[in-house]
Design an enzyme around this catalytic site. Structure first.
Site, PDB file in Angstrom:
ATOM      1  N   GLN A   1       3.153   9.873   1.341  1.00 54.33           N
ATOM      2  CA  GLN A   1       4.431   9.160   1.229  1.00 54.33           C
ATOM      3  C   GLN A   1       5.193   9.535  -0.035  1.00 54.33           C
ATOM      4  O   GLN A   1       6.367   9.205  -0.176  1.00 54.33           O
ATOM      5  CB  GLN A   1       4.202   7.641   1.258  1.00 54.33           C
ATOM      6  CG  GLN A   1       3.660   7.151   2.590  1.00 54.33           C
ATOM      7  CD  GLN A   1       3.518   5.651   2.587  1.00 54.33           C
ATOM      8  OE1 GLN A   1       2.515   5.124   2.138  1.00 54.33           O
ATOM      9  NE2 GLN A   1       4.529   4.942   3.064  1.00 54.33           N
TER      10      GLN A   1
ATOM     11  N   HIS B   1      -3.778   1.053   7.937  1.00 61.52           N
ATOM     12  CA  HIS B   1      -2.433   1.616   7.908  1.00 61.52           C
ATOM     13  C   HIS B   1      -2.374   2.805   6.937  1.00 61.52           C
ATOM     14  O   HIS B   1      -1.872   3.878   7.273  1.00 61.52           O
ATOM     15  CB  HIS B   1      -1.443   0.518   7.493  1.00 61.52           C
ATOM     16  CG  HIS B   1      -0.026   0.962   7.381  1.00 61.52           C
ATOM     17  ND1 HIS B   1       0.968   0.516   8.217  1.00 61.52           N
ATOM     18  CD2 HIS B   1       0.581   1.833   6.529  1.00 61.52           C
ATOM     19  CE1 HIS B   1       2.120   1.103   7.877  1.00 61.52           C
ATOM     20  NE2 HIS B   1       1.911   1.898   6.855  1.00 61.52           N
ATOM     21  N   GLU B   2      -2.921   2.602   5.726  1.00 64.46           N
ATOM     22  CA  GLU B   2      -2.843   3.659   4.705  1.00 64.46           C
ATOM     23  C   GLU B   2      -3.735   4.847   5.046  1.00 64.46           C
ATOM     24  O   GLU B   2      -3.352   5.996   4.831  1.00 64.46           O
ATOM     25  CB  GLU B   2      -3.205   3.099   3.323  1.00 64.46           C
ATOM     26  CG  GLU B   2      -2.310   1.967   2.832  1.00 64.46           C
ATOM     27  CD  GLU B   2      -0.826   2.274   2.927  1.00 64.46           C
ATOM     28  OE1 GLU B   2      -0.429   3.440   2.786  1.00 64.46           O
ATOM     29  OE2 GLU B   2      -0.045   1.328   3.157  1.00 64.46           O
TER      30      GLU B   2
ATOM     31  N   CYS C   1       6.544  -0.251   6.897  1.00 65.05           N
ATOM     32  CA  CYS C   1       6.084   0.885   6.107  1.00 65.05           C
ATOM     33  C   CYS C   1       7.218   1.343   5.197  1.00 65.05           C
ATOM     34  O   CYS C   1       8.365   1.396   5.631  1.00 65.05           O
ATOM     35  CB  CYS C   1       5.674   2.022   7.053  1.00 65.05           C
ATOM     36  SG  CYS C   1       5.148   3.516   6.224  1.00 65.05           S
ATOM     37  N   LEU C   2       6.902   1.669   3.937  1.00 63.74           N
ATOM     38  CA  LEU C   2       7.948   2.114   3.014  1.00 63.74           C
ATOM     39  C   LEU C   2       8.591   3.421   3.496  1.00 63.74           C
ATOM     40  O   LEU C   2       9.719   3.718   3.128  1.00 63.74           O
ATOM     41  CB  LEU C   2       7.376   2.303   1.607  1.00 63.74           C
ATOM     42  CG  LEU C   2       6.880   1.033   0.907  1.00 63.74           C
ATOM     43  CD1 LEU C   2       6.382   1.346  -0.489  1.00 63.74           C
ATOM     44  CD2 LEU C   2       7.972  -0.031   0.856  1.00 63.74           C
TER      45      LEU C   2
ATOM     46  N   HIS D   1      -2.147   7.265   7.351  1.00 64.74           N
ATOM     47  CA  HIS D   1      -1.206   8.182   6.698  1.00 64.74           C
ATOM     48  C   HIS D   1      -1.896   9.497   6.310  1.00 64.74           C
ATOM     49  O   HIS D   1      -1.287  10.560   6.353  1.00 64.74           O
ATOM     50  CB  HIS D   1      -0.637   7.550   5.422  1.00 64.74           C
ATOM     51  CG  HIS D   1       0.575   6.686   5.646  1.00 64.74           C
ATOM     52  ND1 HIS D   1       1.754   7.179   6.169  1.00 64.74           N
ATOM     53  CD2 HIS D   1       0.806   5.385   5.389  1.00 64.74           C
ATOM     54  CE1 HIS D   1       2.642   6.195   6.229  1.00 64.74           C
ATOM     55  NE2 HIS D   1       2.091   5.090   5.772  1.00 64.74           N
TER      56      HIS D   1
ATOM     57  N   GLY E   1       0.834  -1.190   0.000  1.00 64.58           N
ATOM     58  CA  GLY E   1       0.000   0.000   0.000  1.00 64.58           C
ATOM     59  C   GLY E   1       0.867   1.237   0.000  1.00 64.58           C
ATOM     60  O   GLY E   1       2.018   1.196   0.451  1.00 64.58           O
TER      61      GLY E   1
HETATM   62 ZN    ZN Z   1       2.998   3.249   5.659  1.00 63.77          ZN
END
Ligand code: ZN
Length: 180
Positions: free
Chosen positions: A53, A139-140, A97-98, A143, A48
């Site tokens: 991000q 999670h997304e 997480c990226l 953000h 995701g």
């Molecule tokens: Zn993340």
């Protein structure tokens, strides 16, 4: 399509409350952004990616849950202005997480969620999710409100992480300066 630069913790752009997209903003330009975000996510082996991000403070998320064999690309999902309208139960979730590279931690999430959103053509849809998709959605969506999964850890752990990533950033800047 283009791969975008992923913003890494601790960066202020990950902490902003993102604004909703207006109907007239859901156009070809935005669809190109969605494709670029998916490409970026696949390249970094994420499941995701949220707009902040890649440095954009808009309520846009892309997701692609891998198949049983781990392959991606068959289930791309675009969510514009997503909202959790119902949730049930809790489950432990080990997340990464990226934007927080090379780190995972176990936190708690809702077990199932129902999410309402618009797709890349501005059509409203509702999604009932469980398992990995339910966790990824939470999670997304976090953000978009400037929240990271590590916010659920203790202050001590978070401060240690912050120090670690600031140090890595400094080292990377040094290396870049020396390479010039
Ligand atoms: Zn993340």
């Amino acid at each position: 399509m283009a791969k975008l630069e992923v913003v890494v913790f601790p960066d202020d752009r990950l902490r902003r409350h993102c604004r909703p997209l207006k109907a007239e903003e859901i156009d070809d330009k935005l669809r190109t952004l969605c494709a670029d975000m998916l490409e970026t996510m696949y390249a970094d082996e994420g499941i995701g990616l949220a707009a902040p991000q890649v440095g954009l403070s808009i309520r846009l998320v892309v997701i692609d849950i891998p198949d049983e064999d781990g392959s991606q690309g068959k289930n791309p999902l675009v969510l514009i202005n997503p909202e959790i309208v119902r949730h049930e139960g809790t489950v432990p979730s080990t997340e990464g997480c990226l934007s927080v590279p090379d780190y995972t931690a176990e936190i708690e999430r809702f077990e199932t969620v129902t999410v309402k959103a618009l797709d890349q053509y501005g059509r409203e849809f509702t999604l009932d999710a469980d398992g990995l998709l339910a966790i990824c959605l939470q999670h997304e969506l976090d953000h978009l409100d400037g929240k990271l999964f590590i916010d659920k850890l203790s202050m001590l752990k978070r401060n240690m992480l912050k120090k670690r990533y600031l140090k890595l950033k400094k080292e990377a800047q040094h290396a870049a300066a020396e390479a010039e």
